[in-house]
Design a protein around this motif. Structure first.
Motif, short mmCIF file in Angstrom:
data_model
loop_
_atom_site.label_atom_id
_atom_site.label_comp_id
_atom_site.label_asym_id
_atom_site.label_seq_id
_atom_site.Cartn_x
_atom_site.Cartn_y
_atom_site.Cartn_z
N LYS A 14 -1.72 -21.01 -54.70
CA LYS A 14 -0.63 -21.10 -55.68
C LYS A 14 -0.62 -22.46 -56.37
CE LYS A 14 3.62 -21.67 -54.43
NZ LYS A 14 4.97 -21.49 -53.87
N GLN A 15 -0.86 -23.51 -55.62
CA GLN A 15 -0.90 -24.85 -56.21
C GLN A 15 -2.03 -24.97 -57.23
OE1 GLN A 15 -1.13 -27.62 -52.97
NE2 GLN A 15 0.93 -27.15 -52.20
N ARG A 16 -3.17 -24.38 -56.91
CA ARG A 16 -4.29 -24.41 -57.85
C ARG A 16 -3.96 -23.68 -59.13
NH1 ARG A 16 -7.95 -21.18 -55.42
NH2 ARG A 16 -9.26 -21.41 -57.28
N TYR A 17 -3.34 -22.49 -58.99
CA TYR A 17 -3.05 -21.68 -60.18
C TYR A 17 -1.87 -22.23 -60.97
CZ TYR A 17 -6.46 -18.01 -59.37
OH TYR A 17 -7.63 -17.30 -59.24
N ASN A 18 -1.06 -23.04 -60.35
CA ASN A 18 0.03 -23.69 -61.09
C ASN A 18 -0.45 -24.95 -61.81
OD1 ASN A 18 2.01 -21.82 -60.56
ND2 ASN A 18 2.76 -22.85 -58.72
#
Length: 308
Positions: A123-127
């Motif tokens: 999720k952090q990567r995609y955010n």
């Protein structure tokens, strides 16, 4: 700001939550979306394998594969291509990490909660799109979504009269529309059910063979009664229809099974001159056993109300 807020992994069969994000926001809109997550999890088996629910400020996207569904909540302006790439990445990691036998036999909710670590990292990567790895092929996903766009679930559908009108994934043609034909899954097949299905096929085959022999006798002898031919073929049709009722759900299913069993009894009563007592007993017993198995294999009940 466009971003992914949370994600969940849910078993399709009964809506059992297997893993989920542990950092849900506390805003009113996000809390409302948690209710939609719960409602959707109970209907996953009746929906296509790729769907989107737009709730105003937020979107819920999910994909389903191998009996497991991967759901995510994002802001309304988050790119659809990135959303489904995110879900696809969760799916690949979950399938690689966990044996499908474990997911199928899991009883306790959130028994794979440690998968949340991967959800958080992803999720952090995609955010932060600048940190996305080059292995993600956005072009392929974009092409796939154009060819087979996700079915758009409306909030009005979700909130109507205790849920959706049942939907069949077979009706999903990738056009974003589903026909309203009713569809309901039956409970898993048991060993006695398989035995009754095979025996019904056997009885149908025996009736069919005897029916053709009766036709041969009729052609060779003018005194042969044509009604015997009709009785044999009616018996064949009744046995095959019992097999159909065992496999598929239809309206008035139990009533149809009893009527079919009655037809089997009538056919065998008429054929008592051509069959011995053991043959009559076998056919009637198989018919009764199949009727019982049809009665026992009922539609799947309402999914447990897990706190998703």
């Amino acid at each position: 700001m466009s971003m992914i807020l949370s994600a969940s992994v849910v078993r399709v069969r009964d809506g059992l939550p297997l893993s989920a994000s542990t950092d849900y926001g506390q805003s009113t809109g996000v809390q409302e979306c948690r209710k939609y997550f719960k409602m959707l999890s109970k209907k996953l088996s009746q929906l296509p394998d790729r769907c989107t629910l737009k709730t105003g400020q937020y979107n819920i996207n999910f994909i389903s594969s191998l009996g497991v569904s991967y759901m995510m909540l994002c802001t309304e302006n988050y790119p659809s291509v990135l959303a489904f790439c995110f879900l696809d990445e969760l799916q690949k990691e979950f399938i690689t990490t966990y044996n499908m036998m474990k997911t199928n036999t899991a009883i306790r909710p959130y028994c794979f909660i440690e998968f949340d670590n991967f959800i958080q990292r992803t999720k952090q990567r995609y955010n932060n799109t600048r940190s996305l790895s080059t292995k993600m092929n956005l072009a392929d996903m974009q092409t796939e979504i154009k060819l087979r766009p996700p079915y758009q679930i409306s909030v009005s559908e979700l909130g109507s009269a205790n849920g959706f009108t049942p939907l069949s994934a077979a009706d999903y043609k990738g056009t974003g529309k589903i026909s309203a034909a009713p569809h309901q899954r039956l409970e898993p097949v048991t060993l006695p059910g398989i035995v009754s299905f095979v025996l019904s096929l056997l009885c149908g085959a025996l009736n069919l063979i005897r029916g053709f022999h009766a036709i041969e006798s009729l052609l060779q002898s003018e005194g042969e009664d044509f009604s015997y031919v009709i009785a044999f073929f009616l018996g064949t049709a009744a046995c095959l229809y019992q097999c159909y009722l065992f496999v598929y759900y239809t309206g008035w299913r139990n009533v149809k099974s009893f009527l079919t069993f009655g037809l089997i009894c009538l056919c065998n009563m008429y054929l008592y001159e051509l069959r011995n007592l053991w043959q009559l007993f076998f056919h009637v017993t198989v018919g009764a056993f199949s009727t019982l198995q049809i009665r026992l294999r009922q539609p799947q009940g309402k999914s447990p109300d897990y706190n998703v």
